[in-house]
Scaffold this motif. Structure first.
Motif, PDB file in Angstrom:
ATOM      1  N   ARG A  95       0.833  -1.218   0.000  1.00 55.25           N
ATOM      2  CA  ARG A  95       0.000   0.000   0.000  1.00 55.25           C
ATOM      3  C   ARG A  95       0.856   1.251   0.000  1.00 55.25           C
ATOM      4  O   ARG A  95       1.621   1.505   0.922  1.00 55.25           O
ATOM      5  CB  ARG A  95      -0.908  -0.011   1.228  1.00 55.25           C
ATOM      6  N   LYS A 103       5.467   3.274   1.862  1.00 60.39           N
ATOM      7  CA  LYS A 103       4.754   2.080   1.428  1.00 60.39           C
ATOM      8  C   LYS A 103       4.582   1.172   2.639  1.00 60.39           C
ATOM      9  O   LYS A 103       5.491   1.019   3.451  1.00 60.39           O
ATOM     10  CB  LYS A 103       5.528   1.359   0.318  1.00 60.39           C
ATOM     11  N   LEU A 104       3.392   0.567   2.750  1.00 54.63           N
ATOM     12  CA  LEU A 104       3.085  -0.367   3.830  1.00 54.63           C
ATOM     13  C   LEU A 104       3.029  -1.772   3.243  1.00 54.63           C
ATOM     14  O   LEU A 104       2.243  -2.044   2.329  1.00 54.63           O
ATOM     15  CB  LEU A 104       1.743  -0.013   4.472  1.00 54.63           C
ATOM     16  N   LEU A 161       3.536  -5.445   9.877  1.00 57.24           N
ATOM     17  CA  LEU A 161       3.371  -4.489   8.779  1.00 57.24           C
ATOM     18  C   LEU A 161       4.606  -3.589   8.754  1.00 57.24           C
ATOM     19  O   LEU A 161       4.925  -2.929   9.748  1.00 57.24           O
ATOM     20  CB  LEU A 161       2.108  -3.658   8.979  1.00 57.24           C
ATOM     21  N   HIS A 174       0.538  -6.365  12.170  1.00 59.77           N
ATOM     22  CA  HIS A 174      -0.428  -6.385  11.078  1.00 59.77           C
ATOM     23  C   HIS A 174      -1.771  -6.869  11.606  1.00 59.77           C
ATOM     24  O   HIS A 174      -1.855  -7.877  12.308  1.00 59.77           O
ATOM     25  CB  HIS A 174       0.051  -7.320   9.967  1.00 59.77           C
ATOM     26  N   ASN A 231      -2.688   0.408  10.242  1.00 62.32           N
ATOM     27  CA  ASN A 231      -3.608  -0.544   9.618  1.00 62.32           C
ATOM     28  C   ASN A 231      -4.833   0.145   9.030  1.00 62.32           C
ATOM     29  O   ASN A 231      -5.324  -0.250   7.965  1.00 62.32           O
ATOM     30  CB  ASN A 231      -4.014  -1.613  10.630  1.00 62.32           C
ATOM     31  N   GLN A 234      -3.659   1.481   5.715  1.00 63.06           N
ATOM     32  CA  GLN A 234      -3.400   0.513   4.648  1.00 63.06           C
ATOM     33  C   GLN A 234      -4.674   0.006   3.975  1.00 63.06           C
ATOM     34  O   GLN A 234      -4.633  -0.466   2.837  1.00 63.06           O
ATOM     35  CB  GLN A 234      -2.565  -0.666   5.158  1.00 63.06           C
ATOM     36  N   TYR A 235      -5.820   0.137   4.641  1.00 60.73           N
ATOM     37  CA  TYR A 235      -7.077  -0.323   4.049  1.00 60.73           C
ATOM     38  C   TYR A 235      -7.918   0.815   3.487  1.00 60.73           C
ATOM     39  O   TYR A 235      -9.038   0.581   3.022  1.00 60.73           O
ATOM     40  CB  TYR A 235      -7.891  -1.091   5.092  1.00 60.73           C
TER      41      TYR A 235
END
Length: 270
Positions: A95, A103-104, A161, A174, A231, A234-235
């Motif tokens: 991500r 970047k993840l 992560l 993560h 987190n 990242q979503y």
């Protein structure tokens, strides 16, 4: 020539003239106590890269569990590169935060047999975890079981992560999307005594057979919990990340994760 202000510029001026009243109780909570200001993408990048005191592990376990760490493995760079390549081939993970170099990347492999897990592998497992009687039902397991059970050897581990700007700079635990929601809701209940996200039924938005959630939390109020912020980011799609950073996500009525029916976790919604 007469210049006309846009509606957005007018709204910004009105907010400056008539700012939102400050809740003194909330101000007392968020002054110090691990809260920091994130006002732009540069602030977010620095916040994510700064290595902080590790948080308490998220999840419910009845025995010790290995947390995978990039910094504990001499082959970490190769493993991460393999995962990143697998993610790229499958079109998931890796991500990139818009407007930054960050970047993840999930760092996930079995510490016993070295089987590598892509983002797709993690997502599939969390949607169909190995049944465990310590959880009273599947919905609780979705929320609380942050482990991965290796499909090769049966060993359990907790994935990580990685936060990278081309070079890994930091790592956090993560979490899947449901576990991220669980963590955020628990934090708000403990610190602010508020029910947010799925704990507030007013946040559910239904369209036909799909159900989404209004995102009623503020990024700056989550800053004591970098794992939850990483987190959540990242979503989230690019526009939602930008709104989270500038604090306009509630005002603009953003949906959690930019819209999510939760179809992979049907029992979670029951």
């Amino acid at each position: 020539m007469k210049e006309i202000l846009s509606q957005e510029e007018i709204d910004q001026l009105l907010v400056a003239i008539n700012p939102e009243p400050i809740d003194p109780d909330r101000l007392a909570i968020t002054t110090g106590n691990g809260f920091v200001n994130i006002e732009n993408l540069d602030d977010l990048s620095q916040y994510l890269m700064d290595r902080k005191t590790p948080e308490k592990t998220y999840g419910l376990f009845n025995h010790d569990i290995t947390t995978i760490s990039f910094y504990d493995n001499k082959n970490g760079e190769k493993i991460l590169a393999d995962i990143e390549q697998k993610n790229k081939e499958q079109g998931m993970g890796n991500r990139k935060i818009p407007g930054t170099k960050i970047k993840l990347i999930n760092y996930s492999y079995c510490p016993k047999c070295n089987a590598v897990y892509s983002m797709q592998d993690l997502t599939d497992y969390y949607a169909h975890p190995k049944p465990d009687p310590q959880f009273k039902n599947l919905a609780e397991q979705y929320r609380q079981d942050t482990r991965i059970c290796c499909h090769e050897c049966g060993a359990y581990f907790l994935p990580t992560l990685i936060i990278s700007d081309g070079t890994p700079k930091n790592e956090i635990q993560h979490l899947c999307r449901v576990q991220t929601i669980q963590g955020i809701e628990g934090f708000y209940k403990e610190v602010f005594k508020e029910n947010v996200l799925t704990r507030n039924k007013k946040n559910f938005i239904e369209y036909g057979n799909t159900r989404n959630i209004w995102n009623d939390i503020l990024l700056e109020e989550l800053t004591p919990k970098p794992t939850l912020i990483g987190n959540l980011i990242q979503y989230s799609p690019a526009n939602c990340i930008i709104n989270l950073v500038d604090g306009t996500n509630v005002k603009k009525g953003d949906l959690l994760y930019g819209g999510w029916s939760g179809s992979d976790y049907e029992d979670y919604w029951k």
